[in-house]
Enzyme design. Structure first.
Site, PDB file in Angstrom:
ATOM      1  CE  LYS A  13      -1.928  -0.550   3.605  1.00  0.00           C
ATOM      2  NZ  LYS A  13      -1.282  -1.891   4.088  1.00  0.00           N
ATOM      3  NE  ARG A  88      -3.662  -1.482  10.262  1.00  0.00           N
ATOM      4  CZ  ARG A  88      -2.149  -0.539   9.799  1.00  0.00           C
ATOM      5  NH1 ARG A  88      -2.973   0.696   9.718  1.00  0.00           N
ATOM      6  NH2 ARG A  88      -1.406  -1.303   9.371  1.00  0.00           N
ATOM      7  NE  ARG A 122       7.571  -1.940   6.041  1.00  0.00           N
ATOM      8  CZ  ARG A 122       6.488  -2.187   5.709  1.00  0.00           C
ATOM      9  NH1 ARG A 122       5.205  -2.514   4.901  1.00  0.00           N
ATOM     10  NH2 ARG A 122       5.761  -2.260   7.233  1.00  0.00           N
ATOM     11  NE  ARG A 155       6.724   0.228  10.531  1.00  0.00           N
ATOM     12  CZ  ARG A 155       5.597   0.791   9.456  1.00  0.00           C
ATOM     13  NH1 ARG A 155       5.333   0.885   8.583  1.00  0.00           N
ATOM     14  NH2 ARG A 155       4.638  -0.314   9.845  1.00  0.00           N
ATOM     15  NE  ARG A 166       1.752  -3.877  11.505  1.00  0.00           N
ATOM     16  CZ  ARG A 166       3.345  -3.982  10.997  1.00  0.00           C
ATOM     17  NH1 ARG A 166       4.008  -4.110  11.091  1.00  0.00           N
ATOM     18  NH2 ARG A 166       3.261  -2.901   9.707  1.00  0.00           N
TER      19      ARG A 166
END
Ligand code: AMP
Length: 214
Positions: A13, A88, A122, A155, A166
């Site tokens: 996204k 969400r 990432r 992160r 998550r």
């Protein structure tokens, strides 16, 4: 154009929103980035966000909704925006639908293992939030952002344990949101697990703008 991007963490996204932000000059509103900015500033609100985010929990609806409403009221959103990471929960979706005109809703999906591999590799720019991947989308210079020369970091919540938590939360929340939106909009489902990310990007752009040019 007011665009909502739905999908699990790590599905792409943020990457597609970054592309559209530059090509179509509408702001990319990522609730995750907004919260991380506040945490970086060390404010009281930031401390509150951190207590949820670092445990892999969702930030409570009232706090999230207040932040998004305030952001959307800013002048740079007059011509549209891309919402990434919001809504969400069903409550967030209902408030969004009740208060804001949405033009397009894209739902990106992929298999869990694909997503875990993507997220753990990432790296994100500390300054402009541009997104890279150590294997699939490395920056030109190791650890340095191509756009703004900011430092690239992993992160806290991109570590595997947090990622799996998550994903579990996403799985529980997404179905009621899609069911709700499907009664009001044509939600466009796009499979985003392909290794060739350009194909995915092209499909999304075609769905949104009717052409595939980046
Ligand atoms: P993201 O960068 O979108 O993966 O978001 C990072 C974290 O911020 C999430 O794991 C949640 O803890 C929190 N967060 C982001 N957006 C929302 C939202 N719309 N509602 C609740 N929590 C959120």
């Amino acid at each position: 154009m007011r665009i909502v991007l739905l999908g699990p963490p790590g599905v792409g996204k943020g990457t597609i929103a970054t592309t559209i932000r530059y090509t179509h000059e509408i702001p990319h509103i990522s609730t995750g980035d907004m919260f991380r900015d506040e945490i970086k500033k060390g404010t009281e609100l930031g401390k509150k966000f951190a207590s949820y985010i670092h445990e892999g929990h969702l930030v409570p609806d009232d706090l999230v909704i207040a932040c998004v409403k305030a952001r959307i009221e800013q002048a740079d959103c007059n011509e549209g925006f891309i919402l990434d990471g919001f809504p969400r929960t069903l409550e967030q979706a209902q408030v969004l639908h009740g208060e804001i005109k949405i033009d397009e809703i894209i739902h990106l999906f992929a298999y869990d293992e694909t997503v875990v591999e993507r997220i753990t590799g990432r790296r994100v720019c500390e300054d402009c939030a541009a997104i890279y991947h150590q294997t699939y989308r490395p920056s030109k210079e190791d650890g340095v952002c191509d756009y703004c020369s900011g430092r690239l970091v992993q992160r806290e919540d991109d570590k595997e344990g947090s990622v799996r938590k998550r994903l579990e939360i996403h799985c529980q929340q997404i179905r009621p949101i899609i069911d709700f939106f499907s009664r009001e909009y044509q939600v466009i489902d796009i499979y985003a697990g392909l290794n060739d990310r350009r194909k995915v990007k092209a499909r999304i752009l075609k769905a949104l703008f009717g052409h595939q040019n980046l």
